[in-house]
Motif scaffolding. Sequence first.
Motif, mmCIF file in Angstrom:
data_model
loop_
_atom_site.group_PDB
_atom_site.id
_atom_site.type_symbol
_atom_site.label_atom_id
_atom_site.label_comp_id
_atom_site.label_asym_id
_atom_site.label_seq_id
_atom_site.Cartn_x
_atom_site.Cartn_y
_atom_site.Cartn_z
ATOM 1 N N LEU A 1 0.834 -1.209 0.000
ATOM 2 C CA LEU A 1 0.000 0.000 0.000
ATOM 3 C C LEU A 1 0.867 1.258 0.000
ATOM 4 C CD1 LEU A 1 -2.740 -1.047 2.584
ATOM 5 C CD2 LEU A 1 -3.074 -0.678 0.137
ATOM 6 N N LEU A 2 1.937 1.219 0.768
ATOM 7 C CA LEU A 2 2.835 2.371 0.843
ATOM 8 C C LEU A 2 3.498 2.631 -0.515
ATOM 9 C CD1 LEU A 2 4.272 4.538 2.566
ATOM 10 C CD2 LEU A 2 6.017 2.814 3.085
ATOM 11 N N VAL A 3 4.047 1.583 -1.122
ATOM 12 C CA VAL A 3 4.730 1.745 -2.414
ATOM 13 C C VAL A 3 3.731 2.143 -3.506
ATOM 14 C CG1 VAL A 3 6.056 0.559 -4.202
ATOM 15 C CG2 VAL A 3 6.576 0.154 -1.796
ATOM 16 N N GLY A 4 2.559 1.480 -3.521
ATOM 17 C CA GLY A 4 1.549 1.826 -4.515
ATOM 18 C C GLY A 4 1.070 3.257 -4.390
ATOM 19 N N GLY A 5 0.887 3.719 -3.148
ATOM 20 C CA GLY A 5 0.497 5.111 -2.927
ATOM 21 C C GLY A 5 1.566 6.083 -3.392
ATOM 22 N N PHE A 6 2.821 5.758 -3.115
ATOM 23 C CA PHE A 6 3.939 6.596 -3.569
ATOM 24 C C PHE A 6 3.956 6.683 -5.092
ATOM 25 C CE2 PHE A 6 6.592 6.705 0.406
ATOM 26 C CZ PHE A 6 6.858 8.067 0.345
ATOM 27 N N VAL A 7 3.792 5.531 -5.760
ATOM 28 C CA VAL A 7 3.823 5.519 -7.225
ATOM 29 C C VAL A 7 2.699 6.375 -7.791
ATOM 30 C CG1 VAL A 7 3.515 4.055 -9.260
ATOM 31 C CG2 VAL A 7 4.977 3.283 -7.387
ATOM 32 N N LEU A 8 1.485 6.236 -7.235
ATOM 33 C CA LEU A 8 0.341 7.002 -7.731
ATOM 34 C C LEU A 8 0.547 8.500 -7.517
ATOM 35 C CD1 LEU A 8 -2.513 7.268 -8.870
ATOM 36 C CD2 LEU A 8 -3.391 6.846 -6.562
ATOM 37 N N PHE A 9 0.941 8.888 -6.314
ATOM 38 C CA PHE A 9 1.101 10.311 -6.036
ATOM 39 C C PHE A 9 2.270 10.906 -6.815
ATOM 40 C CE2 PHE A 9 -1.571 9.417 -2.353
ATOM 41 C CZ PHE A 9 -2.379 10.540 -2.338
ATOM 42 N N ALA A 10 3.371 10.178 -6.888
ATOM 43 C CA ALA A 10 4.520 10.696 -7.629
ATOM 44 C C ALA A 10 4.189 10.841 -9.109
ATOM 45 C CB ALA A 10 5.726 9.770 -7.440
ATOM 46 N N GLY A 11 3.545 9.819 -9.698
ATOM 47 C CA GLY A 11 3.167 9.908 -11.109
ATOM 48 C C GLY A 11 2.204 11.051 -11.375
ATOM 49 N N THR A 12 1.230 11.242 -10.469
ATOM 50 C CA THR A 12 0.258 12.325 -10.636
ATOM 51 C C THR A 12 0.916 13.689 -10.529
ATOM 52 O OG1 THR A 12 -1.476 10.914 -9.690
ATOM 53 C CG2 THR A 12 -1.910 13.280 -9.784
ATOM 54 N N LEU A 13 1.781 13.856 -9.541
ATOM 55 C CA LEU A 13 2.444 15.151 -9.355
ATOM 56 C C LEU A 13 3.385 15.468 -10.510
ATOM 57 C CD1 LEU A 13 3.175 15.079 -5.508
ATOM 58 C CD2 LEU A 13 1.289 16.166 -6.710
ATOM 59 N N VAL A 14 4.086 14.454 -11.023
ATOM 60 C CA VAL A 14 4.967 14.680 -12.175
ATOM 61 C C VAL A 14 4.140 15.043 -13.404
ATOM 62 C CG1 VAL A 14 6.592 13.591 -13.760
ATOM 63 C CG2 VAL A 14 6.838 13.244 -11.310
ATOM 64 N N ALA A 15 2.978 14.397 -13.574
ATOM 65 C CA ALA A 15 2.102 14.724 -14.703
ATOM 66 C C ALA A 15 1.609 16.166 -14.601
ATOM 67 C CB ALA A 15 0.916 13.762 -14.748
ATOM 68 N N ILE A 16 1.238 16.592 -13.399
ATOM 69 C CA ILE A 16 0.796 17.980 -13.203
ATOM 70 C C ILE A 16 1.945 18.949 -13.497
ATOM 71 C CG2 ILE A 16 0.028 19.663 -11.481
ATOM 72 C CD1 ILE A 16 -1.505 17.387 -10.125
ATOM 73 N N GLY A 17 3.128 18.616 -13.010
ATOM 74 C CA GLY A 17 4.287 19.467 -13.278
ATOM 75 C C GLY A 17 4.637 19.554 -14.744
ATOM 76 N N SER A 18 4.328 18.505 -15.504
ATOM 77 C CA SER A 18 4.612 18.518 -16.941
ATOM 78 C C SER A 18 3.637 19.407 -17.699
ATOM 79 C CB SER A 18 4.536 17.091 -17.501
ATOM 80 O OG SER A 18 5.468 16.248 -16.872
ATOM 81 N N VAL A 19 2.433 19.598 -17.158
ATOM 82 C CA VAL A 19 1.416 20.407 -17.824
ATOM 83 C C VAL A 19 1.605 21.887 -17.531
ATOM 84 C CG1 VAL A 19 -1.062 20.894 -17.914
ATOM 85 C CG2 VAL A 19 -0.267 18.538 -17.860
ATOM 86 N N MET A 20 1.963 22.210 -16.278
ATOM 87 C CA MET A 20 2.036 23.607 -15.853
ATOM 88 C C MET A 20 3.409 24.207 -16.171
ATOM 89 S SD MET A 20 -0.914 24.096 -14.719
ATOM 90 C CE MET A 20 -2.337 23.198 -14.119
ATOM 91 N N PRO A 21 3.440 25.427 -16.713
ATOM 92 C CA PRO A 21 4.729 26.038 -17.067
ATOM 93 C C PRO A 21 5.503 26.571 -15.873
ATOM 94 C CG PRO A 21 2.936 27.521 -17.616
ATOM 95 C CD PRO A 21 2.299 26.240 -17.164
ATOM 96 N N THR A 22 4.814 26.893 -14.760
ATOM 97 C CA THR A 22 5.485 27.457 -13.589
ATOM 98 C C THR A 22 5.028 26.734 -12.326
ATOM 99 O OG1 THR A 22 3.786 29.144 -13.202
ATOM 100 C CG2 THR A 22 5.602 29.735 -14.683
ATOM 101 N N ALA A 23 5.853 26.786 -11.294
ATOM 102 C CA ALA A 23 5.503 26.162 -10.012
ATOM 103 C C ALA A 23 4.315 26.853 -9.365
ATOM 104 C CB ALA A 23 6.709 26.203 -9.073
ATOM 105 N N LYS A 24 4.163 28.158 -9.600
ATOM 106 C CA LYS A 24 3.048 28.908 -9.019
ATOM 107 C C LYS A 24 1.717 28.384 -9.532
ATOM 108 C CE LYS A 24 1.279 33.600 -8.412
ATOM 109 N NZ LYS A 24 1.497 35.038 -8.709
ATOM 110 N N GLU A 25 1.625 28.083 -10.834
ATOM 111 C CA GLU A 25 0.384 27.573 -11.406
ATOM 112 C C GLU A 25 0.118 26.144 -10.958
ATOM 113 O OE1 GLU A 25 -0.373 28.254 -15.555
ATOM 114 O OE2 GLU A 25 1.061 29.896 -15.633
ATOM 115 N N ALA A 26 1.176 25.384 -10.705
ATOM 116 C CA ALA A 26 0.993 23.986 -10.301
ATOM 117 C C ALA A 26 0.664 23.850 -8.819
ATOM 118 C CB ALA A 26 2.255 23.189 -10.621
#
Length: 216
Positions: free
Chosen positions: A63-88
């Motif tokens: 559960l811990l590893v799966g949660g890490f993978v999901l959150f890390a993948g989601t946050l990286v995807a959001i960071g890839s869409v947003m041009p600046t840290a402020k918008e993300a």
Amino acid sequence: MNPTSLIVGKILAILATGAVQMLTVGIPAAAAFILLRGHAGIPDISLAALVPEPSAMIVGALLLVGGFVLFAGTLVAIGSVMPTAKEASGLFGAIVVMMFVPLYAIPLILSDPGSPVAQLFTHFPFSAPVTAMLRNGLGSLSGGEAAVVIAELFILGTAAIALAVKLFRHGSIQYTSRVSLRNVFGDWSVRAAIATIGRKSERRIQVGRKIGRNVD
């Protein structure tokens, strides 16, 4: 560098950072408990009375590893869409809030694990890791529920990583403005259609060649 290697390496680095942070907090806490138990307000609990349960420990680790993978993948995807840290930052905050919302419902989760609210938090992807680990530690998480939640976390985590790679390909080019999901998936649909047409054309050519050889 290959975007897939770059994104996967970034996610592995996030996982390693999280593991180091947990060890940084856990090792001093464990040492303080062992050395100071019975003093400074720390209860004197005998470690010999603790009976480890391998199945619960394995489920908790997954559960811990799966949660890490999901959150890390989601946050990286959001960071890839947003041009600046402020918008993300707004979306980052929403993800973190969803992760910790179950902590406000701990009394309900502990007293009635089968309630609709507890079940919702157990199976909703972003609240599932915390809720499922709480229930797993208290023995109220069944084997079937654990299997469903673990599969859900790893499947959605893998999908989030794949999406992050796709968005990064576009975001690395369109780095001055927000990436349009419509353009990303529109390009994918066009490429898929072109590839399908190409395969059909190639098959027709091969069939024509076979017919020509038979005629000869």
